[in-house]
Motif scaffolding. Structure first.
Motif: not given
Ligand code: SF4
Lengths: 202, 499
Positions: A171, A173-174, A176-177, A179-181, B2, B29, B39, B41, B64, B67, B166, B170, B172
């Motif tokens: 949760g 980390t998400l 930062d979703e 940023r991941i995208a 971050t 990331v 973080l 990738y 979930r 991804r 994880h 995600t 990541t």
């Protein structure tokens, strides 16, 4: 993960210290393939004894465990936390925890609150005199109250914040979703992909 | 908590960086602050049946999805039998794990290579053979020997089950930066000495904890001269030195191995990829946190005598005397190891008789390994009372080997030719040692009971495994030369690339 603010429920006085993760859940249960359904495995060895506290009628659906020092030492198995959660526990109060166990607890929404040896003793006294009495744990104030008594417990700030916000690692980390995208939007096209599957014949 | 980072900023390129730092920076990331991790990738997630079930279950509980199914691939290896693979798996736990993986992959849309499929096999053999393992990528898998993939100049990390979940959710991982250690191997390996001997010697030198907290980078002329298979053998065992990962900078050998593989870039993509891969090597002037230097010229075949991979000596040596070990902990570990291994100090390693020879595992089960061993045993017969299991790392390796006729050589020799899987590397499937049985094994762990309860393991190279199967005692190809059983020229020098 649910946001954790207060919990009120039956508290179990367990006068044992040095409870390692092998006692919490023996290795034979590690072969399972699920992350839930470990309630039958919790304290498996001890539960064979009819006198064991969790076999007593007053403690059939408890939420808080008050236990002696060095709870959750030994093997790193995350199953120990799963088993406590599955049994219904939201909180464990102890004068000292195994490091890895404490870390694993925070990740799975189980509050591991550290209390003083004296407070453990006092709590045991009250709980034993009133089997099945409910105790309230307040994570905002970091206190545990039963009857007239209120004691405070410690939990590290980061874990407390995560529990209050209801954030597990994923949760978190998400959050930062975006940023991941964004990162994904400029990955080079030649980086490997498993799909669609490509075949090269011999 | 971050900060976003721009890894393409010119600033990032000014300071000389190591290979590991370049891959790390490229995958940032978000940069951690105040002690929180970075973080990172993940380009490729490899999945197998043992460490994935609870991760899938966790996703299901939280509602979930995976991804990036298109960056994820699964195979069956640890629990799979290597005989009668068309019949239901006898052991219930093993069967449940395999069936659970199949259900989970179907539910979450993950590509799976099941028993019977040409790409099924040990997860660390499958990634490279499909061309999915590429230079400069980040690879993770719920298995410690993921370090294997570092041979391509990838950052390859073994992770635990919650991290598997994880990454699935995600793509990541929150990670703290590692320290770097250069392992420089100068000189040239002599014929009969292999990548396996290099890594066993490295571990004996730095110890099973020597690499803790480090990413190792293998460099120097002896590493450059190795095939990809040899580099994989070395990176595979980085974890046995306690390291988080092991890496080798990509070069022409890497590109030659990759080009034309199913998932390698093609056409213009290939040129773009190579242009990037060419920038990965550690910069001149970049500094490592530690360095170890080894001389390949003097290296001999290396074997273990104890119960951890650091307890090894040259094959021409003797079992060490614990009394000669200064460190008290190591001394008592050596005493316990000798008792478990039923060995007396001072025994010549070459006098040790074995019952079983195992050629396989993610360390040494590629076609080149099988080819090298076949070269030695061709036309000979196995020693009396010795059994030999030859287990290709993947179904594809098995087919390639059969196309070369290697199966016939092994069978004529008296060895068993099996289907692909982890097999006797760990006691999780039917291939196990009996209590007290002694084995020369090309795998990576000689822990007590690893190959079966009470089993005794000596880690060896494929060449030593082959020579040992002929003589019945731990041997190198040069012993066969001395016996007049092998021509001088028949002792393989540094391997030729497989294709
Ligand atoms: S071959 Fe052995 S070390 Fe490699 S993945 Fe399988 S069990 Fe692990």
């Amino acid at each position: 993960m649910q946001k954790f603010t207060t919990v009120t429920g039956v508290a179990v006085p367990m006068r044992r210290s040095n409870v390692d993760t092998d006692q919490i859940i023996p290795a034979v249960f590690l072969k399972r393939v699920t992350k839930t359904g470990f309630e039958d495995a919790l304290f498996y060895g001890w539960r064979q004894d009819p006198e064991f506290i969790l076999n007593q009628p007053a403690y059939q659906s408890p939420k808080v465990l008050v236990v002696g020092a060095d709870f959750g030492t030994g093997s790193s198995r995350e199953h120990a936390v799963w088993a406590l959660r599955d049994f219904g526990f939201d909180v464990v109060l102890s004068p000292r925890f195994g490091d890895i166990f404490r870390g694993n607890s925070g990740k799975q929404g189980l509050l591991a609150g550290q209390i003083s040896e004296d407070d453990a003793e006092t709590l045991w006294g009250i709980l034993e005199a009133n089997p099945g009495i409910e105790l309230t744990v307040d994570l905002v104030a970091c206190t545990a109250s039963v009857g007239e008594l209120t004691v405070s417990f410690e939990v590290d700030e980061y874990t407390r914040w995560r529990l209050l916000e209801g954030l597990d690692d994923i949760g978190l980390t998400l959050r930062d979703e975006a940023r991941i995208a964004e990162f994904e939007s400029h990955r080079e096209p030649w980086r490997p992909r498993t799909l669609p599957a490509r075949q090269v014949n011999l | 908590m971050t900060n976003a980072v721009n890894t393409d900023s010119p600033m990032a390129d000014i300071r000389p960086r190591t290979l590991a730092e370049k891959v790390w920076d490229k995958h940032l990331v978000a940069k951690g602050e105040n002690g929180t991790p970075d973080l990172i990738y993940i380009d490729l997630h490899l999945v197998h049946e043992v460490t994935s079930p609870q991760a899938f279950d966790g996703l299901r509980l939280a509602g979930r999805p995976v991804r990036r199914p298109d960056l994820t691939i699964a195979t069956e290896d640890h629990n799979t039998p290597t005989l009668a693979i068309d019949r239901p798996i006898a052991d219930l736990t093993s069967r449940t794990q395999i069936e659970t993986l199949r259900r989970n992959c179907a539910e979450f849309g993950i590509r799976l290579h099941s028993l019977g499929d040409i790409e099924q096999g040990i997860v660390h053999v499958v990634g490279p053979q499909l061309g999915l393992t590429q230079p400069g990528i980040t690879v993770v898998c719920g298995d410690s020997h993921t370090s294997t993939h570092g041979a391509f100049g990838a950052m390859a990390l073994g992770i635990g089950t919650s991290e598997v979940e994880h990454v699935m959710a995600t793509q990541t991982l929150p990670l703290k930066p590692f320290k770097t250690m250069a392992i420089t191997v100068n000189g040239t390996l002599r014929p009969g000495v292999t990548a396996k001997d290099i890594i066993l010697a490295v571990i004996a030198r730095i110890g099973t904890g020597g690499g803790q907290g480090y990413v190792l980078e293998y460099r120097g002329s002896a590493i450059r001269a190795l095939s990809m298979e040899g580099r994989m053998t070395i990176c595979n065992m980085s974890i046995e030195a306690g390291a988080r990962a092991g890496m080798v900078a990509p070069d022409a050998t890497t590109y030659a191995y990759l080009e034309g593989r199913a998932h390698a870039p093609a056409g213009a993509d290939w040129d773009d990829a190579v242009a990037y891969w060419d920038t990965l090597a550690t910069d001149e002037g970049a500094s490592f946190d530690a360095e170890v230097i080894l001389d390949a010229d003097t290296l001999e075949p290396f074997v273990t005598w104890g119960t951890n991979p650091g307890q090894g000596v040259s094959l021409s040596d003797t079992v060490p005397n614990p009394a000669d070990i200064d460190d008290a902990n190591e001394r008592s570990a050596a005493e316990r190891a000798l008792e478990y291994m039923d060995l007396a100090a001072g025994t010549a390693m070459k006098d040790i008789h074995v019952d079983t020879v195992f050629l396989g595992s993610c360390t040494n089960s590629r076609v080149e390994d099988l080819r090298a061993a076949a070269e030695i045993i061709k036309g000979k017969s196995i020693a009396d009372g010795v059994r030999m299991l030859v287990v290709p790392g993947s179904a594809r390796v098995r087919i390639e080997a059969e196309a070369e006729g290697l199966d016939k050589i092994f069978l004529a020799f008296g060895a068993e030719w099996r289907f692909a899987g982890c097999s006797m590397c760990l006691g999780m499937n039917p291939d196990q040692l009996a209590p007290g049985e002694r084995c020369a094994s090309t795998s990576n762990r000689n822990f007590e009971g690893r190959q079966g309860k009470g089993g005794r393991t000596h880690l060896v190279s494929p060449l030593v495994a082959a020579a040992t199967a002929i003589r019945g005692t731990l041997s190198s190809p040069w012993d066969l030369v001395q016996d007049g059983m092998l021509g001088h020229d028949a002792v393989p020098a540094v391997f030729v690339p497989a294709r």
